[in-house]
Design a protein around this motif. Structure first.
Motif, PDB file in Angstrom:
ATOM      1  N   ALA A   1      34.896  20.814   7.447  1.00  0.00           N
ATOM      2  CA  ALA A   1      35.575  20.836   6.155  1.00  0.00           C
ATOM      3  C   ALA A   1      34.785  20.033   5.129  1.00  0.00           C
ATOM      4  O   ALA A   1      34.230  18.972   5.438  1.00  0.00           O
ATOM      5  N   LEU A   2      34.747  20.522   3.905  1.00  0.00           N
ATOM      6  CA  LEU A   2      33.964  19.871   2.869  1.00  0.00           C
ATOM      7  C   LEU A   2      34.449  18.451   2.605  1.00  0.00           C
ATOM      8  O   LEU A   2      33.659  17.567   2.273  1.00  0.00           O
ATOM      9  N   ALA A   3      35.739  18.211   2.780  1.00  0.00           N
ATOM     10  CA  ALA A   3      36.316  16.904   2.447  1.00  0.00           C
ATOM     11  C   ALA A   3      35.720  15.770   3.255  1.00  0.00           C
ATOM     12  O   ALA A   3      35.807  14.607   2.848  1.00  0.00           O
ATOM     13  N   TYR A   4      35.124  16.059   4.416  1.00  0.00           N
ATOM     14  CA  TYR A   4      34.505  14.980   5.194  1.00  0.00           C
ATOM     15  C   TYR A   4      33.080  15.341   5.630  1.00  0.00           C
ATOM     16  O   TYR A   4      32.637  14.952   6.709  1.00  0.00           O
ATOM     17  N   THR A   5      32.381  16.044   4.793  1.00  0.00           N
ATOM     18  CA  THR A   5      30.970  16.324   5.057  1.00  0.00           C
ATOM     19  C   THR A   5      30.134  15.939   3.840  1.00  0.00           C
ATOM     20  O   THR A   5      30.644  15.829   2.718  1.00  0.00           O
ATOM     21  N   GLY A   6      28.847  15.752   4.075  1.00  0.00           N
ATOM     22  CA  GLY A   6      27.911  15.480   2.990  1.00  0.00           C
ATOM     23  C   GLY A   6      28.275  14.274   2.165  1.00  0.00           C
ATOM     24  O   GLY A   6      28.700  13.230   2.669  1.00  0.00           O
TER      25      GLY A   6
ATOM     26  N   PHE B   1      39.525  24.927  -0.688  1.00  0.00           N
ATOM     27  CA  PHE B   1      39.341  23.498  -0.906  1.00  0.00           C
ATOM     28  C   PHE B   1      40.607  22.754  -1.330  1.00  0.00           C
ATOM     29  O   PHE B   1      40.736  21.558  -1.060  1.00  0.00           O
ATOM     30  N   ASP B   2      41.530  23.442  -1.998  1.00  0.00           N
ATOM     31  CA  ASP B   2      42.679  22.742  -2.564  1.00  0.00           C
ATOM     32  C   ASP B   2      43.510  22.029  -1.503  1.00  0.00           C
ATOM     33  O   ASP B   2      43.965  20.900  -1.722  1.00  0.00           O
ATOM     34  N   TYR B   3      43.728  22.691  -0.352  1.00  0.00           N
ATOM     35  CA  TYR B   3      44.576  22.060   0.667  1.00  0.00           C
ATOM     36  C   TYR B   3      43.907  20.802   1.229  1.00  0.00           C
ATOM     37  O   TYR B   3      44.587  19.852   1.634  1.00  0.00           O
TER      38      TYR B   3
END
Length: 472
Positions: free
Chosen positions: A297-302, A90-92
């Motif tokens: 990627a979590l950064a643009y989901t949910g 997740f960090d990147y």
């Protein structure tokens, strides 16, 4: 449908490619006795038909993650930004959201959470494997068509992935400097241990254009299987490539070739608003030419993906995209559900709406305003309520270009295209964009002339490949 296109053959070389895209982990991989060495045309076609499988999917996890995170199409709401998990996975992503100096820390990637660099080179090496294998086969007369189509598909996939990687890890194409600008390593063989230097941006574009033009001579015009590339897909991609290169004559030419094959747009007046309004997998959508999706990627989901309200307001009430693309949650956040993949996965493939907009932009830049208006009105007529739409008319070139560029952003939202559009448009001060974000109460800004529009290579690639790193 999805099961039909999962490849059934793997061999050690393929499995090798799954690990860190030329990083060190692949050297530790051991052979699996169940793996089968491909030897027939059908075997090689099966490798490229592994469309959505968990292991090395060819039509999934495209190299668009950093571009989607970095562009100005969405925001992570402040209320949930602080809840973003920590760790290499997740960090990147969080670093990319803030355009920080250092994105990768080292150790990212792999099969489960691949980086853009990983997935791009995995597919390139697979394409090279197929090309090498087919080169050792002399097809019987009855096999010629299958051999041609398989080779054409491999060339297309190699070109596609090089183009995607160039939009992330190399300077934007500039004819005056392309011969000296550092592009990406050009791998033309399936040996992942071969030492390859970074080629120039010019050489990279020359290779992918040559691959696409060769593929056109081998592929069918269309295919009922939209997970497979076709002539139409190659023409669509060439139009995108030449638009990136500011060669508007060729961009318009290849866009026209693509539209001539099949130019039917989806009438949004006939699409019902529902959680995911467009056909699942994109296979029944007449606009979809080639199916590809981004890594989720979590950064643009949910809950982490919200569309900025000021951008949402650019959609007029008579614009059907306002209801088909978005919904407002109970907290007032604007959520996106308009993927042409028909699910929460973001569509990053090729579709006719993009091609019409590419031709419209090319025409207006060439001074062909009537043709540009025709293409733009053709698209918008299928996006607005029938009773509300009135054809646009203008003789002002700058005004028309501005409208077309805004429609690109509105229509092609979250397809991975906006980042590459920003890069090319930043070459001209009239169309350059500075991006601002509020992160935990601090405003950060990405200036249009910033070197941070080029992402750094992963640490493993630098350490193992010995490549010069992109300046930040």
């Amino acid at each position: 449908m999805k099961q039909q296109f999962k490849g059934q053959w793997l061999l050690l070389t393929i499995a090798v490619l799954l690990m860190q895209g030329c990083g060190k982990n692949f050297l530790e991989l051991k052979s699996n006795q169940q793996q089968k060495v491909p030897s027939t045309i059908a075997d090689y076609r099966a490798i490229l038909d592994n469309a959505t499988g968990y292991i090395n999917p060819v039509n999934n996890r495209s190299s668009h993650t950093l571009g989607i995170i970095g562009a100005d199409e969405y925001e992570i709401p402040p209320a949930v930004y602080g809840t973003f998990p920590v760790g290499l996975t997740f960090d990147y992503q969080k670093n990319a959201y803030g355009w920080t100096e250092r994105i990768y820390q080292g150790g990212e990637g792999g099969i489960v959470v691949p980086t853009d660099f990983d997935t791009g080179y995995q597919r390139i090496l697979l394409a090279n494997l197929v090309l090498e294998g087919l080169g050792n086969i002399t097809p019987h007369l009855t096999e010629t068509e299958e051999w041609n189509e398989t080779r054409g598909a491999a060339l297309f996939h190699r070109a596609w992935n090089y183009f995607c990687l160039l939009q992330l890890y190399a300077p934007v194409f500039n004819a005056a400097t392309a011969s000296n600008d550092l592009g990406v390593p050009l791998r033309l063989e399936s040996d992942p241990t071969a030492k390859v230097l970074r080629a120039s941006v010019e050489d990279c574009y020359e290779l992918l254009i040559a691959d696409l033009k060769s593929a056109i001579n081998l592929l069918p015009d269309k295919d009922i299987v939209k997970f497979r590339p076709t002539k139409q897909a190659a023409w669509a991609l060439l139009a995108r490539v030449y638009l990136q290169m500011d060669d508007y004559g060729k961009a318009a030419e290849y866009a026209s070739n693509c539209i001539t094959v099949a130019g039917e747009l989806l009438d949004y007046n006939k699409v019902a608003a529902q959680p995911y309004p467009f056909p699942i997998y994109g296979t029944e959508n007449p606009e979809v030419i080639f199916v590809m999706t981004a890594y989720d990627a979590l950064a643009y989901t949910g809950e982490y993906l919200a569309v900025p309200n000021d951008f949402y307001q650019h959609y007029e009430n008579a614009d059907l995209r306002k209801t088909l693309f978005f919904e407002q949650d109970r907290n007032g956040m604007i959520r996106y559900h308009g993927s042409y993949y028909g699910s929460s996965l973001l569509f990053t493939g090729l579709a006719l709406d993009e091609v019409y907009l590419t031709r419209a932009e090319s025409h207006v830049r060439l001074g062909n305003l009537a043709e540009a208006l025709s293409d733009l009105n053709t698209l918008l007529r299928n996006r607005y309520k029938k009773e509300a739409f009135v054809n646009l008319t203008t003789q002002n070139q700058d005004q028309l270009l501005g409208r077309i560029l805004m429609e690109r952003k509105k229509e092609l939202l979250l397809r991975g295209i906006r980042w590459e559009d920003l890069r090319r448009l930043n070459k001209n001060p009239k169309t350059a964009t500075n991006i601002k974000r509020n992160i935990a109460g601090t405003e950060v800004e990405l200036l249009s002339n910033s070197p941070r529009f080029i992402w750094p290579f992963p640490e493993e690639a630098i350490n193992v490949g010995g490549y010069p790193q992109n300046p930040r």
